[in-house]
Structures are given as C-alpha cells and as structure tokens.
Design a protein around this motif. Sequence first.
Motif, PDB file in Angstrom:
ATOM      1  N   GLU A 293       8.533   6.289   1.628  1.00 51.55           N
ATOM      2  CA  GLU A 293       8.613   5.765   0.262  1.00 51.55           C
ATOM      3  C   GLU A 293       8.660   4.247   0.320  1.00 51.55           C
ATOM      4  O   GLU A 293       8.987   3.657   1.362  1.00 51.55           O
ATOM      5  CB  GLU A 293       9.832   6.314  -0.467  1.00 51.55           C
ATOM      6  CG  GLU A 293      11.171   5.957   0.159  1.00 51.55           C
ATOM      7  CD  GLU A 293      12.329   6.536  -0.657  1.00 51.55           C
ATOM      8  OE1 GLU A 293      12.737   5.886  -1.642  1.00 51.55           O
ATOM      9  OE2 GLU A 293      12.792   7.640  -0.307  1.00 51.55           O
ATOM     10  N   PRO A 294       8.334   3.576  -0.789  1.00 51.96           N
ATOM     11  CA  PRO A 294       8.235   2.117  -0.767  1.00 51.96           C
ATOM     12  C   PRO A 294       9.493   1.384  -0.294  1.00 51.96           C
ATOM     13  O   PRO A 294       9.379   0.311   0.316  1.00 51.96           O
ATOM     14  CB  PRO A 294       7.893   1.774  -2.221  1.00 51.96           C
ATOM     15  CG  PRO A 294       7.100   2.954  -2.677  1.00 51.96           C
ATOM     16  CD  PRO A 294       7.793   4.137  -2.052  1.00 51.96           C
ATOM     17  N   ALA A 295      10.668   1.923  -0.559  1.00 55.57           N
ATOM     18  CA  ALA A 295      11.897   1.254  -0.110  1.00 55.57           C
ATOM     19  C   ALA A 295      11.902   1.037   1.403  1.00 55.57           C
ATOM     20  O   ALA A 295      12.530   0.097   1.904  1.00 55.57           O
ATOM     21  CB  ALA A 295      13.121   2.071  -0.523  1.00 55.57           C
ATOM     22  N   ASN A 296      11.189   1.887   2.132  1.00 61.19           N
ATOM     23  CA  ASN A 296      11.215   1.817   3.591  1.00 61.19           C
ATOM     24  C   ASN A 296      10.405   0.664   4.173  1.00 61.19           C
ATOM     25  O   ASN A 296      10.443   0.446   5.390  1.00 61.19           O
ATOM     26  CB  ASN A 296      10.706   3.139   4.180  1.00 61.19           C
ATOM     27  CG  ASN A 296      11.661   4.284   3.947  1.00 61.19           C
ATOM     28  OD1 ASN A 296      12.859   4.076   3.745  1.00 61.19           O
ATOM     29  ND2 ASN A 296      11.142   5.497   3.970  1.00 61.19           N
TER      30      ASN A 296
ATOM     31  N   HIS B 244       0.849  -1.198   0.000  1.00 59.29           N
ATOM     32  CA  HIS B 244       0.000   0.000   0.000  1.00 59.29           C
ATOM     33  C   HIS B 244       0.886   1.250   0.000  1.00 59.29           C
ATOM     34  O   HIS B 244       1.548   1.559   0.991  1.00 59.29           O
ATOM     35  CB  HIS B 244      -0.886   0.013   1.251  1.00 59.29           C
ATOM     36  CG  HIS B 244      -1.979   1.029   1.242  1.00 59.29           C
ATOM     37  ND1 HIS B 244      -3.308   0.701   1.155  1.00 59.29           N
ATOM     38  CD2 HIS B 244      -1.954   2.385   1.335  1.00 59.29           C
ATOM     39  CE1 HIS B 244      -4.057   1.786   1.202  1.00 59.29           C
ATOM     40  NE2 HIS B 244      -3.243   2.834   1.318  1.00 59.29           N
ATOM     41  N   ALA B 245       0.864   1.967  -1.114  1.00 59.93           N
ATOM     42  CA  ALA B 245       1.592   3.228  -1.233  1.00 59.93           C
ATOM     43  C   ALA B 245       0.777   4.161  -2.119  1.00 59.93           C
ATOM     44  O   ALA B 245       0.005   3.707  -2.966  1.00 59.93           O
ATOM     45  CB  ALA B 245       2.980   3.014  -1.831  1.00 59.93           C
ATOM     46  N   HIS B 246       0.968   5.456  -1.916  1.00 59.33           N
ATOM     47  CA  HIS B 246       0.296   6.460  -2.752  1.00 59.33           C
ATOM     48  C   HIS B 246       1.361   7.139  -3.618  1.00 59.33           C
ATOM     49  O   HIS B 246       1.824   8.244  -3.305  1.00 59.33           O
ATOM     50  CB  HIS B 246      -0.416   7.496  -1.873  1.00 59.33           C
ATOM     51  CG  HIS B 246      -1.506   6.921  -1.015  1.00 59.33           C
ATOM     52  ND1 HIS B 246      -2.829   6.944  -1.380  1.00 59.33           N
ATOM     53  CD2 HIS B 246      -1.458   6.307   0.192  1.00 59.33           C
ATOM     54  CE1 HIS B 246      -3.564   6.379  -0.433  1.00 59.33           C
ATOM     55  NE2 HIS B 246      -2.750   5.974   0.528  1.00 59.33           N
ATOM     56  N   LEU B 247       1.773   6.473  -4.679  1.00 61.41           N
ATOM     57  CA  LEU B 247       2.854   7.012  -5.495  1.00 61.41           C
ATOM     58  C   LEU B 247       2.489   8.349  -6.117  1.00 61.41           C
ATOM     59  O   LEU B 247       3.352   9.222  -6.295  1.00 61.41           O
ATOM     60  CB  LEU B 247       3.241   6.014  -6.589  1.00 61.41           C
ATOM     61  CG  LEU B 247       3.927   4.727  -6.111  1.00 61.41           C
ATOM     62  CD1 LEU B 247       4.226   3.821  -7.298  1.00 61.41           C
ATOM     63  CD2 LEU B 247       5.204   5.035  -5.334  1.00 61.41           C
ATOM     64  N   ASP B 248       1.223   8.526  -6.447  1.00 65.15           N
ATOM     65  CA  ASP B 248       0.819   9.797  -7.076  1.00 65.15           C
ATOM     66  C   ASP B 248       0.832  10.954  -6.093  1.00 65.15           C
ATOM     67  O   ASP B 248       0.810  12.116  -6.499  1.00 65.15           O
ATOM     68  CB  ASP B 248      -0.558   9.665  -7.719  1.00 65.15           C
ATOM     69  CG  ASP B 248      -1.676   9.533  -6.701  1.00 65.15           C
ATOM     70  OD1 ASP B 248      -1.540   8.687  -5.783  1.00 65.15           O
ATOM     71  OD2 ASP B 248      -2.670  10.268  -6.807  1.00 65.15           O
ATOM     72  N   ALA B 249       0.871  10.651  -4.791  1.00 65.84           N
ATOM     73  CA  ALA B 249       0.886  11.702  -3.771  1.00 65.84           C
ATOM     74  C   ALA B 249       2.293  12.037  -3.283  1.00 65.84           C
ATOM     75  O   ALA B 249       2.463  12.946  -2.463  1.00 65.84           O
ATOM     76  CB  ALA B 249       0.019  11.289  -2.584  1.00 65.84           C
TER      77      ALA B 249
ATOM     78  N   GLU C 151       3.221  -2.725   4.528  1.00 67.17           N
ATOM     79  CA  GLU C 151       3.019  -1.593   3.624  1.00 67.17           C
ATOM     80  C   GLU C 151       3.769  -0.376   4.146  1.00 67.17           C
ATOM     81  O   GLU C 151       4.206  -0.347   5.301  1.00 67.17           O
ATOM     82  CB  GLU C 151       1.526  -1.259   3.538  1.00 67.17           C
ATOM     83  CG  GLU C 151       0.931  -0.831   4.882  1.00 67.17           C
ATOM     84  CD  GLU C 151      -0.508  -0.367   4.770  1.00 67.17           C
ATOM     85  OE1 GLU C 151      -0.708   0.858   4.694  1.00 67.17           O
ATOM     86  OE2 GLU C 151      -1.419  -1.234   4.769  1.00 67.17           O
ATOM     87  N   THR C 152       3.873   0.633   3.284  1.00 72.31           N
ATOM     88  CA  THR C 152       4.440   1.906   3.746  1.00 72.31           C
ATOM     89  C   THR C 152       3.386   2.981   3.933  1.00 72.31           C
ATOM     90  O   THR C 152       3.558   3.881   4.749  1.00 72.31           O
ATOM     91  CB  THR C 152       5.491   2.450   2.758  1.00 72.31           C
ATOM     92  OG1 THR C 152       4.881   2.648   1.484  1.00 72.31           O
ATOM     93  CG2 THR C 152       6.680   1.505   2.653  1.00 72.31           C
ATOM     94  N   ASP C 153       2.312   2.953   3.166  1.00 71.53           N
ATOM     95  CA  ASP C 153       1.340   4.062   3.106  1.00 71.53           C
ATOM     96  C   ASP C 153       2.049   5.345   2.665  1.00 71.53           C
ATOM     97  O   ASP C 153       1.678   6.441   3.067  1.00 71.53           O
ATOM     98  CB  ASP C 153       0.627   4.272   4.443  1.00 71.53           C
ATOM     99  CG  ASP C 153      -0.694   5.011   4.301  1.00 71.53           C
ATOM    100  OD1 ASP C 153      -1.228   5.083   3.177  1.00 71.53           O
ATOM    101  OD2 ASP C 153      -1.195   5.535   5.323  1.00 71.53           O
ATOM    102  N   SER C 154       3.095   5.201   1.864  1.00 69.35           N
ATOM    103  CA  SER C 154       3.843   6.368   1.371  1.00 69.35           C
ATOM    104  C   SER C 154       2.891   7.377   0.733  1.00 69.35           C
ATOM    105  O   SER C 154       1.917   6.998   0.080  1.00 69.35           O
ATOM    106  CB  SER C 154       4.858   5.922   0.311  1.00 69.35           C
ATOM    107  OG  SER C 154       5.762   5.008   0.852  1.00 69.35           O
TER     108      SER C 154
END
Length: 248
Positions: free
Chosen positions: A211-214, A5-10, A194-197
Amino acid sequence: MTDSHAHLDACAEPAEELVARARAAGVERIVSIGSGLDSCRETLAIASQHDGVYAALGIHPHQAAEPDADRLDELRDLLHEDRAVAVGETGLDFYRDHAPRDRQREVFELQLALADEVGKAVVVHTREASVDTIAALEPFRGTVVLHCFSDPELLPPALARGYYVSFAGNVTYPKAEPLREAARQVPANRLLAETDSPYLAPQPRRGRPNEPANVIHTVAVLATARGEEPETLAAQLDANATAAFRLL
C-alpha cells in the motif's frame, strides 16, 4: 512524500482507507495507475474523490492484444481530465509475453504518440525487453518515467536521455544490491520512489499486500544506499514527482 506508482483500484481495501493511512505515514500524494479503460475510469474516479491522488492512464503491455488496445480514442478523452497526469503504464513485457511482441511494440508506439499529443509524461513498464524499449523511446521527446526499475543495463541510456528512474519495494530485498548500486548512480533530480501497490511490498512488509504508506520503507533504503538522510531524500523525491508529473 509522494508514491509515484500505485494501483489503488487493484487493492483489496477501499481507497479511502489506503489514502488515510498513507497520509498518516507522511505520504501526501499518490499517482494511481489505470491499466485498461475500465481501470482508467475507476482510477480517475478515485483521484477525483481524494486530494493528492492523481491518475496515470494507459494500456498495459499485457493488454496489447485485448479490445481496449483498439480504443485509444477513448483513452485520449480520459487523458484530458484534470486529474490525469501521465500516459501509462505502457511498454513492453517479453517475460510474460501475454501479447504478441509485434503488437506490444505497436501499442507502445501508439501510446508514446498519444503522450506527445496530449503533452503528458509516459510511465514505462519494461521487462526483458531493454533493447526494444530503448529503441521505441528514442524518438520520444517528452518526459519518461521508468517504472519499477529492475534492469541495470537500462541505466546508461536512461541517464543519458534524462529519464526519471523509479524504484519500488524490490530495491529493499536482501539480494537487490545491483538495484541499490543503480540507485546510487541516478542523479538526485531524476530519482523517484513507488510502491506498485498492491504488489512488491518492501522487505519489512514482504508477503503482505502492499500500500502507498509503505513507500517510506523504500525511501529509507534508497537514502541509506545513497548516504543521504531520509527526510532530505524524501523532499527531493517529492520535488521530482512534481516536476515529472506536473503535480499541483
């Protein structure tokens, strides 16, 4: 490893840079979340441009009173795209109450019906709405992912129903022992990370954009809490994400 779960567009940085750093850290797959129709379209575009990136598309409970909530036919069309793997995040947020609660319930139930129709998992956001969330989910027979799990009271019904339970960076915080105890109780085949980036950076990166790497830091803490090796747990979480979202 998969960031579920990440919000890449945000995120402030370009998706290509975030994806590259994730891969360098061993995170080969990302489920990116679209919240609202414009975000859903952008998220699909990002997923189409990067191998290993998939899209979950939905109307966030904060948006339940906005015009997008009346345009679920458009959301349905987007969910038929190849890179779309889930509906969400959707759910109930009685903490912020950005939309009337009755309207949140209505939009949540409509998206559950949509997930059932298109045969995809549903990614659920719930905050201070445990009783109503469990009640709304009771008739749903599809795959449920409880995103950013933070309410231990939800755990017994979630485990009884076979839901996936996803932990974010807040499980790494010093005062998060109740969450780590919850993580110890989740069966190995129902656990996600998840990261919830760009939100909720884990303790080693706290105070910075996530960020997803985390996700590697969250996996490490989950492994310690469960008495497992990080590499073993990472492989199990990757398999769980494949099953939950039907990833390739």
